[in-house]
Design a protein around this motif. Structure first.
Motif, short mmCIF file in Angstrom:
data_model
loop_
_atom_site.label_atom_id
_atom_site.label_comp_id
_atom_site.label_asym_id
_atom_site.label_seq_id
_atom_site.Cartn_x
_atom_site.Cartn_y
_atom_site.Cartn_z
N ILE A 72 45.09 60.63 37.73
CA ILE A 72 44.36 59.43 37.57
C ILE A 72 45.02 58.18 37.06
CG2 ILE A 72 42.02 58.44 37.06
CD1 ILE A 72 40.83 61.18 37.59
N THR A 73 45.52 58.70 35.80
CA THR A 73 46.36 57.71 35.03
C THR A 73 47.46 57.17 35.80
OG1 THR A 73 45.81 59.10 33.08
CG2 THR A 73 47.33 57.04 32.75
N TRP A 74 48.11 57.80 36.59
CA TRP A 74 49.23 57.58 37.56
C TRP A 74 48.64 56.35 38.71
CZ3 TRP A 74 50.94 58.32 42.53
CH2 TRP A 74 51.94 57.61 42.98
N THR A 75 47.69 56.91 39.18
CA THR A 75 46.90 55.98 40.13
C THR A 75 46.46 54.84 39.63
OG1 THR A 75 46.03 58.16 41.05
CG2 THR A 75 45.18 56.08 41.93
N GLY A 76 45.80 54.84 38.49
CA GLY A 76 45.21 53.49 37.83
C GLY A 76 46.33 52.76 37.50
N TRP A 77 47.39 53.17 37.13
CA TRP A 77 48.61 52.19 36.58
C TRP A 77 49.30 51.65 37.65
CZ3 TRP A 77 51.04 49.70 33.38
CH2 TRP A 77 52.46 49.31 33.48
N ARG A 78 49.64 52.36 38.94
CA ARG A 78 49.90 51.72 40.11
C ARG A 78 49.01 50.59 40.26
NH1 ARG A 78 52.41 54.62 44.74
NH2 ARG A 78 51.33 52.75 45.73
N ALA A 79 47.82 50.96 40.26
CA ALA A 79 46.84 49.75 41.06
C ALA A 79 46.84 48.53 39.84
CB ALA A 79 45.15 50.54 40.78
N TRP A 80 47.00 49.10 38.74
CA TRP A 80 47.04 47.88 37.71
C TRP A 80 48.15 47.01 38.07
CZ3 TRP A 80 45.13 45.24 33.62
CH2 TRP A 80 45.93 44.61 32.98
N ARG A 81 49.46 47.74 38.31
CA ARG A 81 50.36 46.76 38.66
C ARG A 81 50.03 45.91 40.09
NH1 ARG A 81 55.24 49.12 37.67
NH2 ARG A 81 56.44 47.70 38.80
N GLN A 82 49.37 46.58 40.94
CA GLN A 82 49.15 46.17 42.21
C GLN A 82 48.33 44.82 42.06
OE1 GLN A 82 47.75 48.65 45.31
NE2 GLN A 82 47.07 47.05 46.49
N TRP A 83 47.16 44.88 41.07
CA TRP A 83 46.23 43.88 40.89
C TRP A 83 47.16 42.74 40.29
CZ3 TRP A 83 42.32 44.00 36.34
CH2 TRP A 83 41.41 42.98 36.35
N ASP A 84 47.97 42.94 39.19
CA ASP A 84 48.76 41.80 38.84
C ASP A 84 48.06 40.74 38.32
OD1 ASP A 84 51.35 41.25 38.32
OD2 ASP A 84 51.71 40.10 40.11
N ALA A 85 46.75 40.77 37.74
CA ALA A 85 46.03 39.80 37.27
C ALA A 85 46.71 39.10 36.04
CB ALA A 85 44.60 39.93 36.98
N HIS A 86 47.57 39.96 35.19
CA HIS A 86 48.11 39.55 34.07
C HIS A 86 49.04 38.70 34.33
CE1 HIS A 86 49.01 39.90 30.04
NE2 HIS A 86 50.62 40.25 30.16
N ASN A 87 49.87 38.53 35.65
CA ASN A 87 50.65 37.61 35.92
C ASN A 87 50.13 36.52 36.68
OD1 ASN A 87 53.10 38.81 34.61
ND2 ASN A 87 53.33 40.24 36.25
N THR A 88 49.42 36.62 37.75
CA THR A 88 48.72 35.60 38.51
C THR A 88 47.65 35.01 38.08
OG1 THR A 88 47.28 37.20 39.57
CG2 THR A 88 49.12 37.06 40.52
N GLY A 89 47.06 35.54 36.83
CA GLY A 89 45.94 34.89 36.19
C GLY A 89 44.66 34.90 37.16
N ASP A 90 44.75 35.44 38.36
CA ASP A 90 43.67 35.34 39.35
C ASP A 90 42.78 36.73 39.13
OD1 ASP A 90 41.96 35.33 41.36
OD2 ASP A 90 43.53 34.90 42.97
N TYR A 91 41.68 36.62 38.38
CA TYR A 91 41.02 38.03 38.52
C TYR A 91 39.75 38.15 39.50
CZ TYR A 91 42.90 37.99 33.74
OH TYR A 91 43.79 38.05 32.76
N ALA A 92 39.66 36.95 40.42
CA ALA A 92 38.54 37.17 41.36
C ALA A 92 39.24 37.56 42.83
CB ALA A 92 37.76 35.84 41.43
N ASN A 93 40.37 36.86 43.24
CA ASN A 93 40.82 37.56 44.36
C ASN A 93 40.04 36.96 45.60
OD1 ASN A 93 42.24 40.08 42.73
ND2 ASN A 93 43.35 38.40 43.26
N ALA A 94 39.21 35.62 45.20
CA ALA A 94 38.16 35.40 46.33
C ALA A 94 38.62 34.79 47.55
CB ALA A 94 37.17 34.78 45.70
N ARG A 95 40.03 34.50 47.61
CA ARG A 95 40.55 33.61 48.83
C ARG A 95 41.06 34.61 49.82
NH1 ARG A 95 44.94 31.45 46.49
NH2 ARG A 95 44.40 33.00 45.00
N GLY A 96 41.36 34.19 51.16
CA GLY A 96 41.73 34.89 52.11
C GLY A 96 42.98 34.76 52.73
N GLU A 97 43.89 35.12 51.65
CA GLU A 97 45.50 35.50 51.80
C GLU A 97 45.77 36.82 51.62
OE1 GLU A 97 47.30 32.41 51.76
OE2 GLU A 97 45.72 31.32 51.77
N ASP A 98 46.89 37.25 52.09
CA ASP A 98 47.42 38.55 52.15
C ASP A 98 47.51 39.06 50.71
OD1 ASP A 98 47.71 38.43 54.62
OD2 ASP A 98 50.16 38.36 54.82
N GLU A 99 47.95 38.12 49.77
CA GLU A 99 48.17 38.32 48.52
C GLU A 99 46.93 38.86 47.71
OE1 GLU A 99 51.08 35.54 47.34
OE2 GLU A 99 50.56 36.16 45.22
#
Lengths: 134, 864
Positions: A72-99
């Motif tokens: 689970i930790t490994w899954t969570g770590w991958r998900a954390w990287r995928q979320w990438d909020a730390h870098n993008t500063g976007d915590y809501a992802n409310a727009r209709g873009e691929d990203e």
């Protein structure tokens, strides 16, 4: 907020394409919880019904718990990287873009990994606290 | 190798060369190009004509979600009112000690039917009903992908519901409680238990049909651009609940199957004197029963997730957290079932696992409530009537959740089990988590569904009557439960400290009833004099509020391109463009019903899907399916079999006439410079997804029957019994060979057909059913010597054989259907949806065959 956006735009577009994504992926962590839960319950149900050393199996299942938590930790770590909020500063992802979709699925998977880890730990408590088959 | 001397003709199935063409996503320029007024009018006229509702007696042939959804909701509501009246009679009987208003038997029928009807005829169906009614609105879909399936499900529900609830009126109702525990229910005299089992199985099938419809609708019928991260939360909940239905209902259907075999043919699945085990039923029932609580709770709380942002006039706080709650609750709720069985003597450590999971599920459940509160805190709240009901519901639900945490602790449950404390707890969760939010939904969505508003004043009166009545009725039940009053007793002696409390509950229950009377009157009273309502009366931001006032039946004038979670708030031009037909599918050139199918993750346009229109077939199919379930109640089988055969014939006719014919034009203009295919096979088509989802549910039911086999092994020292004859191994082996061959022939047929080797494909489709019939016959012969009523071991072997043989029969019908379709030109190398769906069926069936034959042929040897 950092600004790593510029150089990676094109190559990462491809990574965000729809085919690379699956809704099923967000269910990995809960599926691990379910498998762990069923294995714990079924193993001890069989041991208690058909005979066997419950204490040995309890210890073995604690080992399984550690494996489940690692997965689970490994899954969570991958998900954390995928979320990438730390870098993008976007915590809501409310727009209709691929990203946004890509990062949203990362966030959902991360949150589900957290709740699944809690679930696995809860399930493991009886393994530690309850002795025998009474 | 050159193109010419390739040994195999190129695959010609449509995926290769039929892909969407043109521009996507649309540019701002394209979207702002005006549509000429006369074209707009002509388009609107054609659309209106395509979606016109049948009138007169033919009104019952309507299949459009807006009609079926309203019938479904009103029927479920009517059943709820009837079950509510039963509760009032129960309360009257319990008003005083030693009361003799009704007999004990009548009382048993009433509480059994009250619980059964509230759960199976109201709580679950109302979810399906509301979802069928409003989901297409959220998605700006013209309709759900299988309107006739919705209609069929509705008629099944109506017929099954009347037969079940009607039994009480002729004094023949089930009496064993809504969870039908054996041996009480298996040995019950009369037909009550059979009515429950068969009638509700029939309705469960309708539930699974609705789940298929709603899952496919959510995944494939979203408007272009509505990616998974911006779809309305309601759609997320529907997806999760649909998935839960697929894993929760099949164990109950499997349990019903075994139970009815015991009732009808004396196969002793739950009879311990012949190796059976009554606890198996409890497991199967609660593997269904506990997730079911969440199956009714989640879609109701989903209504709150739509009302709260509107009330706060801002986007929901923590969208991803709510998705987490929905998905997390969906999973964890499957780890709770044994907490209904804490007092059955299972080992403490087993109880511990379920106690732990029961506490864990509180976390995701709580998160969504906090997300709602956070949204309200940061928004500019305008409390309206729906919000009042949501607030009342959350207060009551929280109280029910807290007693739930108490009951999840096994030692506390040992004390409170089967007492009125449990009655209070479950009513708090269901009223707060389900009834109140659903009523909020009725107030909120009434303008969408009926183009009228309900009365603010009556709504407030109803709210306070029900809210106060509810708390005065049920709060004291915690107390009387802790004082020791068991549930389901038909009367009680005075002087135990229960008298006043019970009288209070009874009086207050009439307050609840008065509230519902006010509410029901508000819903049904004529509203013809009401002025035309505003189009978006609550100021919501999601697509259902693009509906047309006065009503148009086309669902949406054109299917918008969506880029945010609240398109009406974020895109001020959306409504005008939608109304003028600036978006997709603004026209119905062929005057046929159509909607758009998009991709699962990103909702990219994939194809124009033909949608079926009014027909008698779903109604007739439901009537005869009903016959197949209801005749066996009275132990008359020939008419049941005949009825089932007619139902099957009607369903085949329905599929044959309306689905998967090669289209006139392969590609059509979808608007905004996009050309889309008109035909799809395999994963691009909705039919393939429906097959996949249905078979997932079917596989779950099958797994439950196999689980039964292994359960008997754990629960008994002598299973499989040493002295019992086994199924004939050679014949079981022969069955595997025959059915494997049938599978291989089906797969080959699909492969050959797609490569234009039509004759060879037809030959394979002749071999396939013959092999399947041979395999099925061998399986029947392998168990023909066993006597299933002597012991559970031969019984479970025969049950597995029945399961496989029936599925092989369905598989044979499908193979012959494809053969006929190929001959009739319905199925061609390019248009091969039928055979692709049938192949998928056979993949699932092959797994069931291999598992069954391993259990029948190998397991007895290994396990003895």
């Amino acid at each position: 907020m950092k600004t790593p956006q510029e150089p990676r735009a094109q190559e990462e577009r491809r990574e965000f394409r729809e085919e690379a994504e699956s809704l099923f992926r967000i269910t990995f962590a809960p599926v691990i919880w379910a498998a762990h839960f069923l294995l714990c319950y079924c193993t001890l149900a069989v041991v208690c019904a058909k005979g066997g050393d419950p204490d040995f199996w309890r210890t073995a299942l604690v080992g399984l718990t550690l494996v489940a938590l690692l997965a689970i930790t490994w899954t969570g770590w991958r998900a954390w990287r995928q979320w990438d909020a730390h870098n993008t500063g976007d915590y809501a992802n409310a727009r209709g873009e691929d990203e946004d979709r890509h990062q949203f699925l990362g966030q959902a998977a991360l949150l589900l990994a957290i709740i699944s880890a809690i679930g696995v730990i809860y399930t493991a408590l009886p393994l530690v606290l309850v002795e025998g088959c009474r | 190798m050159s193109e010419d001397d390739r040994p195999i003709p190129r695959k010609v199935s449509q995926a290769d060369d039929l892909a969407p063409e043109g521009v996507y996503p649309p540019t701002e320029e394209m979207l702002s190009e005006p549509v000429p007024a006369d074209l707009q009018k002509a388009q609107a006229d054609r659309l209106r004509k395509a979606w016109v509702a049948p009138t007169g007696i033919r009104y019952v042939t309507a299949v459009n979600n807006s009609e079926v959804g309203v019938w479904y909701s009103m029927t479920a509501f009517a059943f709820m009112l009837i079950a509510g009246v039963m509760a009032l009679i129960i309360r009257l009987q319990l008003a005083f000690p030693e009361n003799d208003l009704i007999s004990a038997d009548r009382f048993n029928q009433l509480f059994t039917m009250h619980g059964s009807a509230m759960m199976f005829l109201f709580a679950v169906p109302i979810f399906e009903a509301i979802a069928i009614l409003i989901l297409p609105g959220f998605l700006s879909a013209r309709d759900l992908p299988f309107p006739r399936l919705s209609a069929y499900g509705y008629w099944c529900f109506l017929i099954g519901g009347i037969s079940v609830i009607g039994s009480v009126f002729v004094d023949a109702g089930p009496t064993a409680g809504w969870f039908m525990y054996p041996p009480l229910a298996t040995q019950d005299e009369g037909i009550g238990s059979d009515i429950w089992l068969l009638g509700l199985s029939f309705i469960e099938v309708a539930s699974i049909a609705a789940a298929v419809e709603l899952i496919v609708g959510t995944l494939k019928c979203r408007p272009p651009g509505m990616r998974v991260n911006i779809m309305p939360l309601y759609a997320w909940y529907v997806l999760v609940v649909g998935g839960m239905i697929l894993f929760a209902f099949p164990p109950l259907i499997a349990g019903d199957f075994l139970f009815e075999l015991e009732r009808s043919f004396d196969w002793p699945f739950f009879d311990p004197t012949r190796g059976g085990d009554p606890l198996l039923w409890q497991h199967l029932f609660w593997i269904f029963g506990h997730p079911e609580v969440y199956i009714v709770f989640l879609p109701s709380i989903a209504i709150a997730a739509m009302v709260v942002p509107t009330v706060a006039q801002r986007p929901i706080v923590g969208y991803s957290w709510i998705v987490l709650s929905a998905v997390g609750t969906g999973f964890l709720s499957f780890g709770l079932w044994v907490h209904h069985m804490f007092t059955t003597g299972l080992p403490s450590i087993s109880l511990g696992f379920f106690s732990a999971a029961s506490e864990a599920v509180v976390i995701p459940t709580g998160i969504q409530l906090f997300a709602f509160l956070a949204t309200l805190m940061v928004g500019r709240v305008r409390v309206n009537l729906p919000m009042l009901w949501i607030a009342g519901g959350l207060a009551i639900f929280t109280a029910g959740g807290l007693t739930g945490v108490m009951l999840a602790m096994a030692p506390f449950d040992f004390q409170a089990h089967d007492s009125y404390f449990v009655v209070a707890h479950l009513h708090y969760t269901l009223f707060g988590g389900m009834v109140f939010p659903v009523i909020a939904g009725v107030y909120y969505f009434f303008p969408f569904a009926r183009k009228k508003l309900l009365s603010e004043r009556l709504g407030r009166i109803a709210f306070w009557l029900i809210f106060v009545g509810f708390n005065v009725t049920f709060l004291p039940m915690h107390w009387v439960g802790l004082l020791g009053m068991p549930r389901r007793i038909y009367t009680f002696p005075g002087g135990l400290g229960w008298d006043t409390v019970n009288l209070m509950s009874t009086i207050a229950s009439f307050l609840i009833a008065a509230g519902f009377a006010v509410f029901a009157w508000d819903v049904i009273r004529p509203k013809t004099r009401q002025p035309q309502i505003p189009r978006n009366p609550w100021g919501g931001g999601t697509l259902e509020w693009t509906h047309d006032v006065p009503e148009e039946l086309w669902g949406t004038r054109s299917i918008p391109y969506v880029t945010s979670r609240y398109p009406l708030w974020d895109d001020p031009k959306l409504l005008e463009r939608l109304d003028s037909g600036r978006y997709y599918l603004p026209d119905a050139e062929t005057v046929r019903r159509e909607t758009m199918v998009t991709s699962v993750i990103d909702a990219k346009p994939l194809l124009i899907q033909k949608v079926t229109g009014p027909s008698w077939l779903p109604l007739l199919a439901a009537v005869f399916t009903g016959g197949a379930f209801i005749f066996p109640t009275f132990h008359v089988y020939p008419p049941a079999i005949a009825s089932g055969a007619v139902a099957l014939a009607i369903i085949i006719l329905w599929l044959w006439r309306e689905t998967s014919w090669p289209p006139e034009h392969e590609m059509r203009d979808a608007g905004l410079g996009l050309r889309l295919p008109n035909y799809a096979a395999g994963p691009n088509s909705v039919g393939w997804w429906a097959m996949w989802i249905t078979m997932l549910g079917d596989a779950t039911a099958f797994a439950s029957v196999v689980f039964a086999f292994f359960y008997y092994w754990t629960s008994s020292a002598d299973f499989p019994p040493v002295a019992m004859p086994d199924p004939d191994r050679a014949l079981v082996g022969l069955a595997v060979v025959g059915l494997l061959l049938a599978w291989a022939a089906t797969v080959s047929a699909a492969w050959l057909n797609a490569r234009a080797r039509v004759t060879a494909a037809r030959a394979a489709l002749i071999v396939a059913p013959v092999a399947a019939a041979g395999g099925a016959a061998a399986l029947v012969l392998s168990v023909i010597g066993l006597s299933p009523s002597t012991h559970v071991y031969p019984a479970v072997m025969c049950a597995l054989a029945i399961w496989v043989v029936v599925h092989a029969g369905v598989g044979i019908v499908m193979q012959l259907y494809c053969l006929a379709a190929s001959v009739a030109g319905k199925m061609t190398p390019r248009h091969d949806a039928d055979i692709q769906n049938v192949t998928l069926y056979w993949h699932f069936h092959l797994i069931a065959v291999l598992v069954t034959c391993a259990v029948m042929g190998l397991a007895p040897g290994v396990m003895r």
